[in-house]
Scaffold this motif. Structure first.
Motif, PDB file in Angstrom:
ATOM      1  N   MET A  11     -18.639  54.523  63.978  1.00  0.00           N
ATOM      2  CA  MET A  11     -17.253  54.603  64.730  1.00  0.00           C
ATOM      3  C   MET A  11     -16.825  55.979  64.679  1.00  0.00           C
ATOM      4  N   GLY A  50     -15.933  50.276  71.549  1.00  0.00           N
ATOM      5  CA  GLY A  50     -15.704  48.995  71.571  1.00  0.00           C
ATOM      6  C   GLY A  50     -17.225  48.225  71.409  1.00  0.00           C
ATOM      7  N   VAL A  53     -18.389  47.415  68.093  1.00  0.00           N
ATOM      8  CA  VAL A  53     -17.913  46.100  67.644  1.00  0.00           C
ATOM      9  C   VAL A  53     -18.611  44.917  68.181  1.00  0.00           C
ATOM     10  N   HIS A  56     -22.031  44.425  66.295  1.00  0.00           N
ATOM     11  CA  HIS A  56     -21.722  44.237  65.112  1.00  0.00           C
ATOM     12  C   HIS A  56     -21.610  42.489  65.089  1.00  0.00           C
ATOM     13  N   MET A  62     -11.534  39.610  67.093  1.00  0.00           N
ATOM     14  CA  MET A  62     -11.525  41.127  67.391  1.00  0.00           C
ATOM     15  C   MET A  62     -12.618  41.380  68.509  1.00  0.00           C
ATOM     16  N   ALA A  63     -13.462  40.483  68.366  1.00  0.00           N
ATOM     17  CA  ALA A  63     -14.672  40.744  69.675  1.00  0.00           C
ATOM     18  C   ALA A  63     -13.907  40.277  71.116  1.00  0.00           C
ATOM     19  N   VAL A  66     -11.455  42.973  71.974  1.00  0.00           N
ATOM     20  CA  VAL A  66     -12.460  44.252  72.531  1.00  0.00           C
ATOM     21  C   VAL A  66     -12.636  44.069  73.850  1.00  0.00           C
ATOM     22  N   ASP A 121     -17.452  48.901  58.116  1.00  0.00           N
ATOM     23  CA  ASP A 121     -17.410  47.500  58.627  1.00  0.00           C
ATOM     24  C   ASP A 121     -16.776  47.991  60.253  1.00  0.00           C
ATOM     25  N   PRO A 122     -17.552  47.709  61.129  1.00  0.00           N
ATOM     26  CA  PRO A 122     -17.192  48.158  62.633  1.00  0.00           C
ATOM     27  C   PRO A 122     -16.026  47.554  63.143  1.00  0.00           C
ATOM     28  N   ASP A 123     -15.625  46.376  62.592  1.00  0.00           N
ATOM     29  CA  ASP A 123     -14.344  45.709  63.071  1.00  0.00           C
ATOM     30  C   ASP A 123     -13.186  46.576  62.605  1.00  0.00           C
ATOM     31  N   PHE A 126     -13.105  50.277  63.610  1.00  0.00           N
ATOM     32  CA  PHE A 126     -12.571  50.089  65.067  1.00  0.00           C
ATOM     33  C   PHE A 126     -11.143  50.041  65.144  1.00  0.00           C
TER      34      PHE A 126
END
Length: 182
Positions: A11, A50, A53, A56, A62-63, A66, A121-123, A126
């Motif tokens: 990220m 994004g 995310v 991931h 979150m998805a 995004v 952690d991508p979430d 991000f």
């Protein structure tokens, strides 16, 4: 100074790639033109972040956020490109004060991002970085609203600002819930 997690953090790498693109962009042109080009690059960076995310496949909320953000920003990139295609700045229309303030906004975003303690952690990463990213977009929008001349680009800047403010609130709420802050 970067921590080991940040150094290898995808990220943060995406954020740095965006910053490099923006640093390499031409600063020639009036504030309207400059803003449109810089916001295109800024949004492209958010799209890249994004995508990390979405790859991931983590938190569904979150998805969804995004995906919504990315759709809006793709539409804005297209509108900004249309503006750039139809708006040819006159030679020697640079605004030194605007350019200086725009650079300060970018430098501040980079500094604040570097100070974050990312988790890998991508979430989470991000959300953390996007708060700073969106705050920079709001400041960029304020600059063109104050220094720009084209009513259409000023209106778009106002809409970007409104969207980004709402997204910051959502991201901060999401982060606070994960941190146990209510």
């Amino acid at each position: 100074m970067k921590t080991p997690v940040q150094h290898d953090n995808k990220m943060m790498e995406a954020m740095h790639a965006m910053m490099q693109e923006m640093s390499n962009a031409s600063l020639h042109g009036d504030p309207d033109n400059h803003f449109a080009r810089m916001m295109q690059l800024h949004h492209a960076g958010a799209l890249n972040m994004g995508n990390l995310v979405l790859e991931h496949n983590g938190d569904p909320a979150m998805a969804e956020m995004v995906k919504t953000m990315m759709q809006k920003q793709k539409e804005e990139i297209a509108a900004l490109q249309l503006f750039l295609n139809n708006h040819r700045p006159m030679p020697h229309t640079e605004h030194a004060g605007f350019n200086t303030e725009m650079k300060k906004v970018m430098d501040n975003m980079d500094l604040l991002a570097e100070q974050e303690n990312l988790t890998g952690d991508p979430d989470q990463d991000f959300a953390t970085l996007m708060v700073h990213h969106h705050q920079a977009a709001i400041e960029m929008a304020d600059l063109v609203i104050g220094h720009g001349a084209d009513p259409a680009i000023k209106k778009m800047a106002g809409m970007i600002k409104t969207d980004q403010e709402a997204e910051i609130q959502w991201l901060q709420k999401w982060l606070n819930e994960r941190r146990g802050i209510h």
